[in-house]
Design a protein around this motif. Structure first.
Motif, PDB file in Angstrom:
ATOM      1  N   ASN A 164     -19.741 -13.683  23.008  1.00  0.00           N
ATOM      2  CA  ASN A 164     -20.408 -13.193  21.804  1.00  0.00           C
ATOM      3  C   ASN A 164     -20.413 -14.260  20.708  1.00  0.00           C
ATOM      4  O   ASN A 164     -20.627 -13.966  19.547  1.00  0.00           O
ATOM      5  CB  ASN A 164     -19.742 -11.918  21.295  1.00  0.00           C
ATOM      6  N   ASP A 165     -20.135 -15.497  21.096  1.00  0.00           N
ATOM      7  CA  ASP A 165     -20.126 -16.620  20.168  1.00  0.00           C
ATOM      8  C   ASP A 165     -21.516 -17.252  20.120  1.00  0.00           C
ATOM      9  O   ASP A 165     -22.127 -17.537  21.158  1.00  0.00           O
ATOM     10  CB  ASP A 165     -19.088 -17.646  20.656  1.00  0.00           C
ATOM     11  N   LEU A 189     -32.784 -14.902  23.838  1.00  0.00           N
ATOM     12  CA  LEU A 189     -31.466 -15.551  23.903  1.00  0.00           C
ATOM     13  C   LEU A 189     -31.235 -16.426  22.672  1.00  0.00           C
ATOM     14  O   LEU A 189     -30.155 -16.380  22.061  1.00  0.00           O
ATOM     15  CB  LEU A 189     -31.346 -16.382  25.177  1.00  0.00           C
ATOM     16  N   PHE A 190     -32.234 -17.230  22.318  1.00  0.00           N
ATOM     17  CA  PHE A 190     -32.075 -18.072  21.125  1.00  0.00           C
ATOM     18  C   PHE A 190     -32.021 -17.222  19.861  1.00  0.00           C
ATOM     19  O   PHE A 190     -31.309 -17.547  18.907  1.00  0.00           O
ATOM     20  CB  PHE A 190     -33.203 -19.102  21.045  1.00  0.00           C
ATOM     21  N   VAL A 194     -28.977 -17.313  16.989  1.00  0.00           N
ATOM     22  CA  VAL A 194     -29.064 -17.524  15.541  1.00  0.00           C
ATOM     23  C   VAL A 194     -28.606 -16.294  14.773  1.00  0.00           C
ATOM     24  O   VAL A 194     -28.125 -16.406  13.638  1.00  0.00           O
ATOM     25  CB  VAL A 194     -30.488 -17.946  15.104  1.00  0.00           C
ATOM     26  N   GLN A 195     -28.725 -15.136  15.372  1.00  0.00           N
ATOM     27  CA  GLN A 195     -28.216 -13.931  14.720  1.00  0.00           C
ATOM     28  C   GLN A 195     -26.685 -13.931  14.714  1.00  0.00           C
ATOM     29  O   GLN A 195     -26.052 -13.455  13.771  1.00  0.00           O
ATOM     30  CB  GLN A 195     -28.741 -12.684  15.419  1.00  0.00           C
ATOM     31  N   SER A 196     -26.083 -14.485  15.780  1.00  0.00           N
ATOM     32  CA  SER A 196     -24.633 -14.525  15.885  1.00  0.00           C
ATOM     33  C   SER A 196     -24.024 -15.615  15.011  1.00  0.00           C
ATOM     34  O   SER A 196     -22.991 -15.418  14.383  1.00  0.00           O
ATOM     35  CB  SER A 196     -24.228 -14.751  17.343  1.00  0.00           C
ATOM     36  N   TYR A 197     -24.668 -16.801  15.007  1.00  0.00           N
ATOM     37  CA  TYR A 197     -24.233 -17.883  14.101  1.00  0.00           C
ATOM     38  C   TYR A 197     -25.480 -18.470  13.465  1.00  0.00           C
ATOM     39  O   TYR A 197     -26.346 -18.996  14.144  1.00  0.00           O
ATOM     40  CB  TYR A 197     -23.434 -18.966  14.837  1.00  0.00           C
ATOM     41  N   HIS A 198     -25.519 -18.410  12.157  1.00  0.00           N
ATOM     42  CA  HIS A 198     -26.770 -18.628  11.429  1.00  0.00           C
ATOM     43  C   HIS A 198     -27.068 -20.090  11.111  1.00  0.00           C
ATOM     44  O   HIS A 198     -28.197 -20.415  10.743  1.00  0.00           O
ATOM     45  CB  HIS A 198     -26.708 -17.837  10.126  1.00  0.00           C
ATOM     46  N   TYR A 199     -26.098 -20.996  11.221  1.00  0.00           N
ATOM     47  CA  TYR A 199     -26.264 -22.325  10.627  1.00  0.00           C
ATOM     48  C   TYR A 199     -26.338 -23.450  11.650  1.00  0.00           C
ATOM     49  O   TYR A 199     -26.105 -24.599  11.314  1.00  0.00           O
ATOM     50  CB  TYR A 199     -25.124 -22.574   9.620  1.00  0.00           C
ATOM     51  N   ASN A 200     -26.676 -23.117  12.893  1.00  0.00           N
ATOM     52  CA  ASN A 200     -26.913 -24.128  13.925  1.00  0.00           C
ATOM     53  C   ASN A 200     -28.424 -24.378  13.989  1.00  0.00           C
ATOM     54  O   ASN A 200     -29.152 -23.661  14.660  1.00  0.00           O
ATOM     55  CB  ASN A 200     -26.368 -23.655  15.277  1.00  0.00           C
TER      56      ASN A 200
END
Length: 546
Positions: A164-165, A189-190, A194-200
């Motif tokens: 879930n990372d 998937l992408f 971005v929903q899980s980690y916003h700043y990549n």
């Protein structure tokens, strides 16, 4: 158009400047820790582009201890030491070695770095096994042999809810894209990443590559949170889908006024003008970007395209080439700038050699494939040109220039249905570009596909970029086509055309128009109008009725 934003309220949520800087600084660290250097650079440049505001010193205290207590990383002391060792090996490109020492780690950060290290090791071996860049099409896709077993391991994590990372989701999606490039679930998937980690930012770029039209973009935007990152993405996609300057301006206006000088916004504005063929304005913005960042290499291939096209810019292109070589002679962008420089000197073979060098550095360098195709066209090597342009659309299916170039080549080779296919693809990407519709309509007419030709010339006339010469050409073609289908519409178009001030007095179009209208009004029984057009024709020395 300028970027004086803040003119209307934004529907996107923006943190206070100090809060934004804080989350983006943390993004720099999180991405750097995982070897995602492009994303780290993007976040750092975005932070630097924000105005300075007073901050509490405690906000700058981003220490090892604080990062270790992050819930997303959850490293204990033993794993942190393993992470530091693995990261040190990763940074010197000892990827297999990094993965070996991270093998037993359980934290999400270490797991990511292990997977990414193995993936990069596979990419390195894939490049070493690749054949000549102009060889068989399949040679470009030499397979990364690490991916199947890495996917198997990550599938097990996903099935057991251990993935879930956002970063793990990102690398999982990247590998799945290589394994199954046509997978319709890649976008989701992408999006999940971005929903899980916003700043990549790399994940946002990959998400954008899955979006091929505005309807799909609207669907994705509706599923994203209303944050500043989503608005950055929306602006990025406006350029990728090559929206009009007005559409871009409307999106840029959603940013608060503090973002006017942001490097990201300025770069996207320069690219937007470039794609809309306003080269003078694009050059001006690139000049300002270079003045603020004189060692910049990013997007200099595009800037060199502009200097190549504009007259009297050869000295400036030479200076840019020297600057790029001084800054980094081994970047693909530098090779493209040098290729454009030698092309401007009509040294075709030398230009091609530099574009090939760019592709040896980066097989996915879109500019190099497209520009090399142009050079092959110039030396009349159509086979090599076709390969180059086809590689370009493999790298980026949204590259309308390569689709259009393929259409032109097949038109030249007198293979009209192939040409029609490629012009259809380019016009779908550039629906408001009159040049695409004019080419397509002319091909339809040549193949006696008159209904399609009428639609094509009509679409060309709807485009805002159409010039007066092309307008007269398209209207004349439409009028002649309608003469056999709908005389009422033909008459309307001839009347509109004859009323145009920029239609020359003795132009052939005038004679044809008056001739048709004389016959048209005779059939209608309108004697006065028939005589009027007959007399006008007589002034050209043309007799309609014997």
């Amino acid at each position: 158009m300028n970027l004086e934003t803040g003119l209307k309220p934004s529907s996107y949520e923006f943190f206070p400047i100090n809060e934004m800087k804080k989350v983006l600084r943390e993004g720099v660290i999180q991405c750097s820790d995982r070897g995602l250097y492009f994303s780290a650079k993007w976040a750092a440049e975005t932070v630097e582009g924000l105005p300075n505001v007073p901050v509490d010193n405690s906000e700058m205290d981003i220490s090892m201890d604080s990062s270790m207590t992050q819930e997303s990383t959850n490293l204990d002391l033993v794993e942190y030491d393993k992470f530091l060792l693995g990261k040190s090996y990763f940074d010197v490109k000892e990827f297999d070695r990094a993965a070996y020492f991270l093998e037993s780690c359980k934290s999400s950060k270490c797991r990511f770095l292990k997977i990414y290290s193995k993936y990069m090791a596979g990419e390195k071996r894939k490049d070493e096994e690749s054949h000549d860049i102009m060889g068989q099409m399949n040679d470009l896709k030499t397979f990364n042999k690490e991916i199947p077993k890495l996917m198997e391991e990550m599938e097990s994590w996903r099935n057991s809810c251990e993935m879930n990372d956002g970063f793990l989701l990102y690398i999982y999606a990247v590998m799945r894209k290589q394994l199954y490039p046509q997978d319709k679930n890649l976008k989701d998937l992408f999006l999940e990443s971005v929903q899980s980690y916003h700043y990549n930012w790399s994940a946002w770029i990959e998400l954008g590559e899955c979006i091929t039209n505005r309807d799909m973009l609207g669907n994705v935007l509706s599923r994203l949170p209303n944050t500043f990152m989503s608005l950055f993405f929306k602006l990025h996609m406006s350029v990728e889908l090559q929206d009009s300057p007005q559409t871009f301006s409307d999106i840029a206006a959603e940013f608060p006024s503090e973002y006017v000088d942001n490097r990201f916004l300025k770069t996207k504005q320069a690219l937007m003008y470039y794609y809309n063929r306003d080269y003078d304005l694009s050059e001006t913005i690139f000049d300002r970007l270079l003045k603020a960042d004189p060692y910049r290499i990013d997007d200099m291939d595009i800037y060199s395209n502009i200097l190549y096209v504009l007259e009297g810019k050869s000295a400036k292109l030479s200076i840019l080439a020297h600057m790029c070589v001084f800054s980094d002679k081994f970047r693909a962008e530098t090779m493209c700038v040098l290729g454009n420089y030698y092309s401007s000197k009509v040294e075709r073979e030398k230009a091609i050699s530099y574009f090939r060098r760019a592709l040896q550095i980066d097989r996915n360098c879109l500019s190099a494939w497209t520009l090399m195709g142009h050079e092959y066209v110039e030396i009349k090597n159509t086979h090599a040109a076709v390969i180059s342009y086809k590689r370009a659309v493999e790298v980026n299916p949204k590259d309308y220039r390569a689709w259009c170039a393929l259409g032109q080549i097949y038109e030249m080779l007198k293979l009209p249905f192939y040409a029609i296919y490629y012009f259809q693809r380019s016009s779908a990407l550039r629906p408001y570009d009159s040049r695409m519709w004019l080419r397509l309509a002319a091909l339809y007419e040549q193949q006696c596909l008159y209904v399609e030709a009428i639609k094509g010339f009509s679409r060309a006339l709807e485009a805002k970029d159409i010039d007066s010469t092309s307008t007269i050409y398209a209207m004349t073609k439409l009028a002649k086509l309608y003469e056999d289908y709908d005389t009422e519409k033909a008459a309307v178009i001839w009347i509109r055309l004859l009323a145009k001030d920029d239609l020359h007095e003795d132009a052939e179009e005038r004679k044809n128009g008056h001739k048709f209208l004389a016959h048209y009004y005779k059939e209608k029984g309108d004697v006065e109008e028939c005589i009027k057009h007959t007399e006008l024709l007589s002034s050209f020395g043309v007799q309609v009725f014997s």
